[in-house]
Design a protein around this motif. Structure first.
Motif, PDB file in Angstrom:
ATOM      1  N   LEU A 210     -16.260  15.102  55.928  1.00 14.40           N
ATOM      2  CA  LEU A 210     -16.022  16.317  56.337  1.00 14.40           C
ATOM      3  C   LEU A 210     -16.184  16.607  58.006  1.00 14.40           C
ATOM      4  N   THR A 211     -15.190  17.051  58.591  1.00  9.24           N
ATOM      5  CA  THR A 211     -15.363  17.394  60.099  1.00  9.24           C
ATOM      6  C   THR A 211     -14.795  18.630  60.570  1.00  9.24           C
ATOM      7  N   THR A 212     -15.565  19.364  61.222  1.00 12.52           N
ATOM      8  CA  THR A 212     -15.495  20.590  61.930  1.00 12.52           C
ATOM      9  C   THR A 212     -15.603  20.545  63.394  1.00 12.52           C
ATOM     10  N   GLY A 213     -14.904  21.658  64.075  1.00 14.96           N
ATOM     11  CA  GLY A 213     -15.315  21.819  65.430  1.00 14.96           C
ATOM     12  C   GLY A 213     -14.637  22.979  66.155  1.00 14.96           C
ATOM     13  N   ALA A 214     -14.871  22.897  67.518  1.00 17.64           N
ATOM     14  CA  ALA A 214     -14.239  23.994  68.227  1.00 17.64           C
ATOM     15  C   ALA A 214     -13.660  23.295  69.655  1.00 17.64           C
ATOM     16  N   ASN A 215     -12.944  24.028  70.267  1.00 14.10           N
ATOM     17  CA  ASN A 215     -12.827  23.827  71.842  1.00 14.10           C
ATOM     18  C   ASN A 215     -14.155  23.849  72.554  1.00 14.10           C
ATOM     19  N   GLU A 216     -14.281  22.928  73.408  1.00 13.86           N
ATOM     20  CA  GLU A 216     -15.685  23.232  74.012  1.00 13.86           C
ATOM     21  C   GLU A 216     -15.933  24.261  75.096  1.00 13.86           C
ATOM     22  N   ARG A 217     -14.905  24.925  75.383  1.00 11.46           N
ATOM     23  CA  ARG A 217     -15.179  26.300  75.914  1.00 11.46           C
ATOM     24  C   ARG A 217     -15.619  27.130  75.056  1.00 11.46           C
ATOM     25  N   ARG A 218     -15.404  27.276  73.722  1.00 10.57           N
ATOM     26  CA  ARG A 218     -15.929  28.104  72.763  1.00 10.57           C
ATOM     27  C   ARG A 218     -17.134  27.485  71.911  1.00 10.57           C
ATOM     28  N   TRP A 219     -17.598  26.264  72.219  1.00  6.32           N
ATOM     29  CA  TRP A 219     -18.699  25.779  71.614  1.00  6.32           C
ATOM     30  C   TRP A 219     -20.208  26.612  71.329  1.00  6.32           C
ATOM     31  N   GLU A 220     -20.700  27.184  72.278  1.00  3.97           N
ATOM     32  CA  GLU A 220     -21.593  28.234  72.271  1.00  3.97           C
ATOM     33  C   GLU A 220     -21.404  29.232  71.555  1.00  3.97           C
ATOM     34  N   LYS A 221     -20.384  29.798  71.311  1.00  4.69           N
ATOM     35  CA  LYS A 221     -19.926  30.976  70.552  1.00  4.69           C
ATOM     36  C   LYS A 221     -19.794  30.501  69.159  1.00  4.69           C
ATOM     37  N   MET A 222     -19.394  29.240  68.856  1.00  2.00           N
ATOM     38  CA  MET A 222     -19.240  28.686  67.449  1.00  2.00           C
ATOM     39  C   MET A 222     -20.134  28.037  66.931  1.00  2.00           C
ATOM     40  N   LYS A 223     -21.023  27.373  67.506  1.00  5.40           N
ATOM     41  CA  LYS A 223     -21.848  26.192  67.287  1.00  5.40           C
ATOM     42  C   LYS A 223     -22.615  26.488  65.822  1.00  5.40           C
ATOM     43  N   ASP A 224     -23.037  27.674  65.741  1.00  6.64           N
ATOM     44  CA  ASP A 224     -24.037  28.156  64.669  1.00  6.64           C
ATOM     45  C   ASP A 224     -23.257  28.280  63.419  1.00  6.64           C
ATOM     46  N   ARG A 225     -21.888  28.643  63.713  1.00  5.18           N
ATOM     47  CA  ARG A 225     -21.002  28.839  62.212  1.00  5.18           C
ATOM     48  C   ARG A 225     -20.440  27.475  62.196  1.00  5.18           C
ATOM     49  N   LEU A 226     -20.480  26.629  62.871  1.00  5.73           N
ATOM     50  CA  LEU A 226     -19.642  25.273  62.576  1.00  5.73           C
ATOM     51  C   LEU A 226     -21.035  24.365  61.974  1.00  5.73           C
ATOM     52  N   LYS A 227     -22.218  24.477  62.485  1.00  3.62           N
ATOM     53  CA  LYS A 227     -23.409  23.741  62.136  1.00  3.62           C
ATOM     54  C   LYS A 227     -23.567  24.378  60.312  1.00  3.62           C
ATOM     55  N   THR A 228     -23.448  25.653  60.119  1.00  2.00           N
ATOM     56  CA  THR A 228     -23.418  26.126  58.681  1.00  2.00           C
ATOM     57  C   THR A 228     -22.397  25.426  57.930  1.00  2.00           C
ATOM     58  N   VAL A 229     -21.290  25.216  58.354  1.00  6.94           N
ATOM     59  CA  VAL A 229     -20.306  24.741  57.598  1.00  6.94           C
ATOM     60  C   VAL A 229     -20.493  23.180  57.315  1.00  6.94           C
ATOM     61  N   VAL A 230     -20.939  22.297  58.400  1.00  5.45           N
ATOM     62  CA  VAL A 230     -21.189  20.843  58.107  1.00  5.45           C
ATOM     63  C   VAL A 230     -22.441  20.669  57.215  1.00  5.45           C
ATOM     64  N   ASP A 231     -23.459  21.671  57.599  1.00  9.21           N
ATOM     65  CA  ASP A 231     -24.811  21.562  56.693  1.00  9.21           C
ATOM     66  C   ASP A 231     -24.351  22.189  55.218  1.00  9.21           C
ATOM     67  N   SER A 232     -23.431  22.956  54.998  1.00  7.64           N
ATOM     68  CA  SER A 232     -23.329  23.130  53.513  1.00  7.64           C
ATOM     69  C   SER A 232     -22.573  22.153  52.570  1.00  7.64           C
ATOM     70  N   PHE A 233     -22.172  21.111  53.314  1.00  2.48           N
ATOM     71  CA  PHE A 233     -21.233  20.066  52.537  1.00  2.48           C
ATOM     72  C   PHE A 233     -22.012  19.418  51.554  1.00  2.48           C
ATOM     73  N   GLN A 234     -21.776  19.520  50.405  1.00  3.51           N
ATOM     74  CA  GLN A 234     -22.473  18.539  49.285  1.00  3.51           C
ATOM     75  C   GLN A 234     -21.509  17.842  48.242  1.00  3.51           C
ATOM     76  N   ILE A 235     -21.884  16.725  47.970  1.00  4.75           N
ATOM     77  CA  ILE A 235     -20.879  16.184  46.914  1.00  4.75           C
ATOM     78  C   ILE A 235     -21.840  16.143  45.436  1.00  4.75           C
ATOM     79  N   PHE A 236     -20.888  16.087  44.451  1.00  2.96           N
ATOM     80  CA  PHE A 236     -21.763  16.087  43.066  1.00  2.96           C
ATOM     81  C   PHE A 236     -21.127  15.330  42.176  1.00  2.96           C
ATOM     82  N   ASN A 237     -21.722  14.684  41.246  1.00  2.00           N
ATOM     83  CA  ASN A 237     -21.106  13.824  40.322  1.00  2.00           C
ATOM     84  C   ASN A 237     -20.016  14.468  39.333  1.00  2.00           C
ATOM     85  N   VAL A 238     -18.777  13.693  39.201  1.00  4.61           N
ATOM     86  CA  VAL A 238     -17.672  14.309  38.653  1.00  4.61           C
ATOM     87  C   VAL A 238     -17.250  13.034  37.507  1.00  4.61           C
TER      88      VAL A 238
END
Length: 238
Positions: A210-238
């Motif tokens: 899973l990859t997420t990101g933003a333009n460097e000029r908007r990183w400070e504004k977006m970083k908390d939201r992007l970290k929420t996205v990456v931290d939410s990623f989980q896989i489970f058995n199917v």
């Protein structure tokens, strides 16, 4: 030393398709060269399941928890006990076995070579994508430590060879006994610099990215939201 090129399970499946990775450098091109469809709806038909009225659910409701429709799976031993954060929408793919959240307002697009993509239609570098390839490995640690795996992924998959890249941090964390690597890095192109986060994990015979990101000029504004996205990623058995 980690080597994705010499791995039989990756050599013929991942690297030849690296040009379709949405991790970084395809944002300036895929709108021109890769057909995609913007969907107006937010909820994929395969992304939800009904909540059962179980004692555990009733207990959580009594405690004031906010339950998402995908919180419980009646035939899965895994129970997602995390709440959907305000301002985010959940995605659960029961066929491929993964779940994550993305910021409200991002649109789902269909991109060749990607399993799921959501992006901001105004800020095209702000997006999240999920990709999977088959692997015979059982654990992400089988490829090496976080720093070594991160450097290889950035060099061969997540960024164009023409871009200047910088690995900021690579860490490991455990969720329900499964190891995940989280990577933070920067990739500089002639006309933009993208600050990105990736999470990688192995399960169900697949290597998930899973990859997420933003333009460097908007990183400070977006970083908390992007970290929420990456931290939410989980896989489970199917």
């Amino acid at each position: 030393m980690v080597s994705f090129l010499t791995s039989p399970s990756i050599n013929h499946t991942w690297l030849p398709n690296a040009s379709t990775q949405l991790g970084l450098y395809r944002y300036g091109q895929f709108r021109r060269n890769i057909p995609f469809i913007v969907r107006s709806e937010h909820v994929p038909s395969t992304s939800t399941s009904s909540c059962e009225d179980t004692p555990g659910r009733r207990q959580l409701l009594a405690m004031g928890a906010t339950l998402s429709p995908w919180l419980f799976f009646s035939q899965q031993t895994l129970t997602f006990a995390a709440e959907t954060k305000k301002g985010f929408l959940p995605v659960t793919d029961k066929k491929d076995g993964y779940t994550f959240v993305y910021p409200f307002g991002w649109q789902e697009v269909v991109v060749e070579g990607q399993d799921k993509v959501f992006k901001d239609v105004i800020e095209p570098l702000e997006s999240v994508s999920v990709n999977m390839i088959p692997t015979a490995k059982q654990d992400i640690r089988d490829f090496g430590p976080p720093q070594e795996v991160a450097e290889t992924l950035i060099k061969k998959v997540l960024a164009s060879p023409s871009q200047k890249t910088k690995l900021i941090e690579a860490t490991e964390h455990d969720v329900d006994g499964k190891a995940y690597y989280t990577i933070e890095f920067i990739a500089q192109a002639p006309n933009y610099t993208r600050h990105a986060l990736s999470a990688v994990c192995i399960g169900n015979g697949k290597f998930y990215t899973l990859t997420t990101g933003a333009n460097e000029r908007r990183w400070e504004k977006m970083k908390d939201r992007l970290k929420t996205v990456v931290d939410s990623f989980q896989i489970f058995n199917v």
